[in-house]
Design a protein around this motif. Structure first.
Motif, PDB file in Angstrom:
ATOM      1  N   HIS A  59       2.993   1.191  10.933  1.00  0.00           N
ATOM      2  CA  HIS A  59       2.975   2.409  10.129  1.00  0.00           C
ATOM      3  C   HIS A  59       2.448   2.178   8.718  1.00  0.00           C
ATOM      4  CE1 HIS A  59       4.888   4.534  13.343  1.00  0.00           C
ATOM      5  NE2 HIS A  59       5.950   3.749  13.314  1.00  0.00           N
ATOM      6  N   ASN A  60       2.056   0.951   8.390  1.00  0.00           N
ATOM      7  CA  ASN A  60       1.339   0.751   7.132  1.00  0.00           C
ATOM      8  C   ASN A  60       0.014   1.495   7.197  1.00  0.00           C
ATOM      9  OD1 ASN A  60       3.010  -2.092   6.983  1.00  0.00           O
ATOM     10  ND2 ASN A  60       2.393  -1.391   4.960  1.00  0.00           N
ATOM     11  N   SER A  61      -0.391   2.091   6.095  1.00  0.00           N
ATOM     12  CA  SER A  61      -1.658   2.811   6.078  1.00  0.00           C
ATOM     13  C   SER A  61      -2.822   1.833   6.227  1.00  0.00           C
ATOM     14  CB  SER A  61      -1.802   3.584   4.763  1.00  0.00           C
ATOM     15  OG  SER A  61      -2.050   2.700   3.689  1.00  0.00           O
ATOM     16  N   PRO A  62      -3.966   2.300   6.731  1.00  0.00           N
ATOM     17  CA  PRO A  62      -5.136   1.423   6.843  1.00  0.00           C
ATOM     18  C   PRO A  62      -5.563   0.829   5.509  1.00  0.00           C
ATOM     19  CG  PRO A  62      -5.477   3.417   8.123  1.00  0.00           C
ATOM     20  CD  PRO A  62      -4.221   3.633   7.312  1.00  0.00           C
ATOM     21  N   GLY A  63      -5.207   1.484   4.404  1.00  0.00           N
ATOM     22  CA  GLY A  63      -5.569   0.983   3.086  1.00  0.00           C
ATOM     23  C   GLY A  63      -4.665  -0.110   2.556  1.00  0.00           C
TER      24      GLY A  63
ATOM     25  N   GLU B  77      12.266   4.233   5.755  1.00  0.00           N
ATOM     26  CA  GLU B  77      13.356   4.509   4.818  1.00  0.00           C
ATOM     27  C   GLU B  77      12.825   5.054   3.501  1.00  0.00           C
ATOM     28  OE1 GLU B  77      17.209   2.162   2.873  1.00  0.00           O
ATOM     29  OE2 GLU B  77      16.071   1.254   4.521  1.00  0.00           O
ATOM     30  N   ALA B  78      11.721   4.520   3.020  1.00  0.00           N
ATOM     31  CA  ALA B  78      11.169   4.968   1.744  1.00  0.00           C
ATOM     32  C   ALA B  78      10.666   6.398   1.812  1.00  0.00           C
ATOM     33  CB  ALA B  78      10.033   4.037   1.323  1.00  0.00           C
ATOM     34  N   ARG B  79      10.273   6.834   2.995  1.00  0.00           N
ATOM     35  CA  ARG B  79       9.709   8.182   3.142  1.00  0.00           C
ATOM     36  C   ARG B  79      10.775   9.254   3.371  1.00  0.00           C
ATOM     37  NH1 ARG B  79       4.924   5.616   6.895  1.00  0.00           N
ATOM     38  NH2 ARG B  79       3.471   5.163   5.183  1.00  0.00           N
ATOM     39  N   ARG B  80      12.009   8.816   3.576  1.00  0.00           N
ATOM     40  CA  ARG B  80      13.088   9.797   3.809  1.00  0.00           C
ATOM     41  C   ARG B  80      13.460  10.520   2.515  1.00  0.00           C
ATOM     42  NH1 ARG B  80      15.538   6.076   7.738  1.00  0.00           N
ATOM     43  NH2 ARG B  80      17.008   5.318   6.180  1.00  0.00           N
TER      44      ARG B  80
ATOM     45  N   ASP C 134       0.863  -1.089  -0.130  1.00  0.00           N
ATOM     46  CA  ASP C 134       0.415   0.104   0.572  1.00  0.00           C
ATOM     47  C   ASP C 134       0.241   1.217  -0.456  1.00  0.00           C
ATOM     48  OD1 ASP C 134       0.069   2.402   2.121  1.00  0.00           O
ATOM     49  OD2 ASP C 134       1.349   1.651   3.738  1.00  0.00           O
ATOM     50  N   PRO C 135      -0.979   1.454  -0.933  1.00  0.00           N
ATOM     51  CA  PRO C 135      -1.192   2.455  -1.985  1.00  0.00           C
ATOM     52  C   PRO C 135      -0.807   3.856  -1.538  1.00  0.00           C
ATOM     53  CG  PRO C 135      -3.125   1.035  -1.732  1.00  0.00           C
ATOM     54  CD  PRO C 135      -2.231   0.769  -0.566  1.00  0.00           C
ATOM     55  N   GLU C 136      -0.995   4.172  -0.256  1.00  0.00           N
ATOM     56  CA  GLU C 136      -0.656   5.510   0.229  1.00  0.00           C
ATOM     57  C   GLU C 136       0.843   5.767   0.133  1.00  0.00           C
ATOM     58  OE1 GLU C 136      -0.744   7.611   4.543  1.00  0.00           O
ATOM     59  OE2 GLU C 136      -2.699   6.929   3.795  1.00  0.00           O
ATOM     60  N   ALA C 137       1.637   4.750   0.440  1.00  0.00           N
ATOM     61  CA  ALA C 137       3.094   4.873   0.350  1.00  0.00           C
ATOM     62  C   ALA C 137       3.614   4.557  -1.049  1.00  0.00           C
ATOM     63  CB  ALA C 137       3.743   3.937   1.368  1.00  0.00           C
ATOM     64  N   ASP C 138       2.743   4.098  -1.952  1.00  0.00           N
ATOM     65  CA  ASP C 138       3.140   3.636  -3.289  1.00  0.00           C
ATOM     66  C   ASP C 138       4.260   2.609  -3.162  1.00  0.00           C
ATOM     67  OD1 ASP C 138       3.291   3.410  -6.080  1.00  0.00           O
ATOM     68  OD2 ASP C 138       4.850   4.950  -6.202  1.00  0.00           O
ATOM     69  N   LEU C 139       4.015   1.593  -2.337  1.00  0.00           N
ATOM     70  CA  LEU C 139       5.048   0.618  -2.021  1.00  0.00           C
ATOM     71  C   LEU C 139       4.422  -0.765  -1.916  1.00  0.00           C
ATOM     72  CD1 LEU C 139       8.025   1.492  -1.467  1.00  0.00           C
ATOM     73  CD2 LEU C 139       7.587   0.995   0.946  1.00  0.00           C
ATOM     74  N   ALA C 140       5.146  -1.760  -2.448  1.00  0.00           N
ATOM     75  CA  ALA C 140       4.772  -3.159  -2.253  1.00  0.00           C
ATOM     76  C   ALA C 140       5.987  -3.913  -1.756  1.00  0.00           C
ATOM     77  CB  ALA C 140       4.264  -3.779  -3.550  1.00  0.00           C
ATOM     78  N   CYS C 141       5.764  -4.848  -0.849  1.00  0.00           N
ATOM     79  CA  CYS C 141       6.843  -5.677  -0.319  1.00  0.00           C
ATOM     80  C   CYS C 141       6.467  -7.138  -0.527  1.00  0.00           C
ATOM     81  CB  CYS C 141       7.078  -5.399   1.160  1.00  0.00           C
ATOM     82  SG  CYS C 141       8.460  -6.332   1.871  1.00  0.00           S
ATOM     83  N   ALA C 142       7.400  -7.885  -1.148  1.00  0.00           N
ATOM     84  CA  ALA C 142       7.194  -9.297  -1.463  1.00  0.00           C
ATOM     85  C   ALA C 142       8.204 -10.128  -0.698  1.00  0.00           C
ATOM     86  CB  ALA C 142       7.355  -9.529  -2.961  1.00  0.00           C
TER      87      ALA C 142
ATOM     88  N   ARG D 100       3.635  -5.122  -8.380  1.00  0.00           N
ATOM     89  CA  ARG D 100       3.592  -3.961  -9.275  1.00  0.00           C
ATOM     90  C   ARG D 100       2.232  -3.838  -9.959  1.00  0.00           C
ATOM     91  NH1 ARG D 100       9.071  -5.589 -10.133  1.00  0.00           N
ATOM     92  NH2 ARG D 100       8.433  -6.921 -11.876  1.00  0.00           N
ATOM     93  N   GLU D 101       1.657  -4.990 -10.327  1.00  0.00           N
ATOM     94  CA  GLU D 101       0.335  -4.979 -10.941  1.00  0.00           C
ATOM     95  C   GLU D 101      -0.709  -4.383 -10.005  1.00  0.00           C
ATOM     96  OE1 GLU D 101      -3.159  -5.594 -13.110  1.00  0.00           O
ATOM     97  OE2 GLU D 101      -1.076  -5.479 -13.780  1.00  0.00           O
ATOM     98  N   LEU D 102      -0.608  -4.699  -8.741  1.00  0.00           N
ATOM     99  CA  LEU D 102      -1.603  -4.217  -7.782  1.00  0.00           C
ATOM    100  C   LEU D 102      -1.400  -2.739  -7.430  1.00  0.00           C
ATOM    101  CD1 LEU D 102      -1.794  -7.380  -5.520  1.00  0.00           C
ATOM    102  CD2 LEU D 102      -3.515  -6.570  -7.150  1.00  0.00           C
ATOM    103  N   LEU D 103      -0.196  -2.228  -7.650  1.00  0.00           N
ATOM    104  CA  LEU D 103       0.036  -0.797  -7.473  1.00  0.00           C
ATOM    105  C   LEU D 103      -0.470  -0.002  -8.667  1.00  0.00           C
ATOM    106  CD1 LEU D 103       3.635  -0.816  -5.939  1.00  0.00           C
ATOM    107  CD2 LEU D 103       1.594   0.144  -4.858  1.00  0.00           C
ATOM    108  N   SER D 104      -0.428  -0.608  -9.842  1.00  0.00           N
ATOM    109  CA  SER D 104      -0.852   0.072 -11.070  1.00  0.00           C
ATOM    110  C   SER D 104      -1.536  -0.947 -11.972  1.00  0.00           C
ATOM    111  CB  SER D 104       0.364   0.682 -11.778  1.00  0.00           C
ATOM    112  OG  SER D 104      -0.009   1.372 -12.944  1.00  0.00           O
ATOM    113  N   PRO D 105      -2.834  -1.181 -11.766  1.00  0.00           N
ATOM    114  CA  PRO D 105      -3.509  -2.320 -12.406  1.00  0.00           C
ATOM    115  C   PRO D 105      -3.628  -2.194 -13.916  1.00  0.00           C
ATOM    116  CG  PRO D 105      -5.090  -0.949 -11.242  1.00  0.00           C
ATOM    117  CD  PRO D 105      -3.737  -0.449 -10.864  1.00  0.00           C
ATOM    118  N   THR D 106      -3.399  -3.328 -14.579  1.00  0.00           N
ATOM    119  CA  THR D 106      -3.617  -3.439 -16.020  1.00  0.00           C
ATOM    120  C   THR D 106      -4.590  -4.564 -16.351  1.00  0.00           C
ATOM    121  OG1 THR D 106      -1.739  -4.954 -16.307  1.00  0.00           O
ATOM    122  CG2 THR D 106      -1.288  -2.587 -16.503  1.00  0.00           C
ATOM    123  N   LEU D 107      -4.708  -5.541 -15.469  1.00  0.00           N
ATOM    124  CA  LEU D 107      -5.581  -6.687 -15.717  1.00  0.00           C
ATOM    125  C   LEU D 107      -7.023  -6.388 -15.337  1.00  0.00           C
ATOM    126  CD1 LEU D 107      -3.342  -9.600 -14.354  1.00  0.00           C
ATOM    127  CD2 LEU D 107      -3.429  -8.633 -16.658  1.00  0.00           C
ATOM    128  N   LEU D 108      -7.197  -5.532 -14.359  1.00  0.00           N
ATOM    129  CA  LEU D 108      -8.526  -5.143 -13.878  1.00  0.00           C
ATOM    130  C   LEU D 108      -8.709  -3.646 -14.036  1.00  0.00           C
ATOM    131  CD1 LEU D 108      -8.572  -7.098 -10.475  1.00  0.00           C
ATOM    132  CD2 LEU D 108      -9.781  -7.743 -12.565  1.00  0.00           C
TER     133      LEU D 108
END
Length: 269
Positions: free
Chosen positions: A214-218, A266-269, A233-241, A157-165
């Motif tokens: 299908h993960n974005s290049p970013g 599934e997330a894009r549906r 995946d910032p383009e999909a606004d998704l993180a998988c742990a 979540r931090e890497l999707l919406s940074p607060t530390l950097l």
């Protein structure tokens, strides 16, 4: 998420996987609070701490560090010339992408010396405590962290919406550092180029790869030999742990990309 049902068929005895957006968890399976090895996903924590040190003026990305001619930037980007598991250089800095555990240990020592405090303490203050992670670092800054699925999700979540950097610092860290370098992506062979950011492994157009087709290049993140990964995946606004107790191997090379593609669909549906 229905795609997470795939995890039940994995050969690991213990597997915990979750998917999140910056502000909303979409699904999880497996034990959330069991502490397991992150292996080389630890490098993401160490990289963030080093980048915090850069922002605080403790160190400079282009300051000398590691073998002669190398810098902190090159250590972060696996471009210092240090060998994978040896402190001796096997190439000139900036010549090849050589994935190096000692490189991250040298990096941590540089931050430790500049900050005049043990690296584990600096990491705790800069990253672990602000994110509310449950465990301190008790091992190598290259591969020694152990934590829970909830800890790994907090990092995602931090890497999707940074607060530390600052956002621009994270953007630089997840862009290609030293473009065009050839190297071996552990577990997946020679990549031309083997693009890497500052501590973050980049998907770009790599094939084969541990993320989905299908993960974005970013997409960026890291995986570990203990059968663990975090991709963002910032383009999909998704993180998988993912945390498991089964060493990375052929099972993961097949299962992880398949899971990623199913989750993204599934997330894009």
């Amino acid at each position: 998420m229905d795609a997470l049902e795939q995890v039940a068929a994995w050969p690991a005895r213990r597997a915990a996987v979750a998917v999140t957006r910056a502000d909303e968890e979409l699904g999880a399976v497996g034990p959330r609070d069991e502490v397991l090895s992150w292996a080389s996903v630890t490098k993401l924590l160490t990289a963030i701490a080093a980048l915090v040190a850069v922002e605080e003026g403790v160190v400079d990305l282009d300051a000398p560090a590691g073998p002669e001619g190398s810098t902190i930037r090159q250590l972060l980007a696996h471009a210092s010339g240090l060998a994978t598991d040896d402190t001796k250089p096997i190439a000139r800095p900036g010549q090849r992408r050589i994935y190096s555990n000692p490189g991250f240990e040298v990096l941590a020592t540089g931050v430790e010396n500049a900050a005049q405090m043990p690296f584990a303490d600096y990491l705790h203050a800069a990253v672990i405590e602000p994110l509310g992670l449950s465990q301190p670092l008790r091992g190598s800054p290259a591969h020694g962290y152990r934590g829970s699925l909830d800890d790994l999700l907090a990092l995602g979540r931090e890497l999707l919406s940074p607060t530390l950097l600052a956002p621009e610092t994270l953007a630089e860290a997840t862009d290609v550092a030293f473009p065009g370098l050839v190297g071996i992506l552990p577990g997946f062979g020679r990549q031309e180029p083997n693009d890497w950011g500052l501590g973050f492994e980049l998907r770009d157009a790599k094939s084969p790869h541990w993320t989905g087709t299908h993960n974005s290049p970013g997409t960026f993140g890291h995986f570990g030999a203990s059968g663990t990964f975090l991709w963002v995946d910032p383009e999909a606004d998704l993180a998988c742990a993912c945390l498991t107790d089964l060493e990375f191997g052929p099972w993961a090379r097949e299962a992880w990309p398949r899971l990623a593609d199913a989750l993204l669909a599934e997330a894009r549906r």
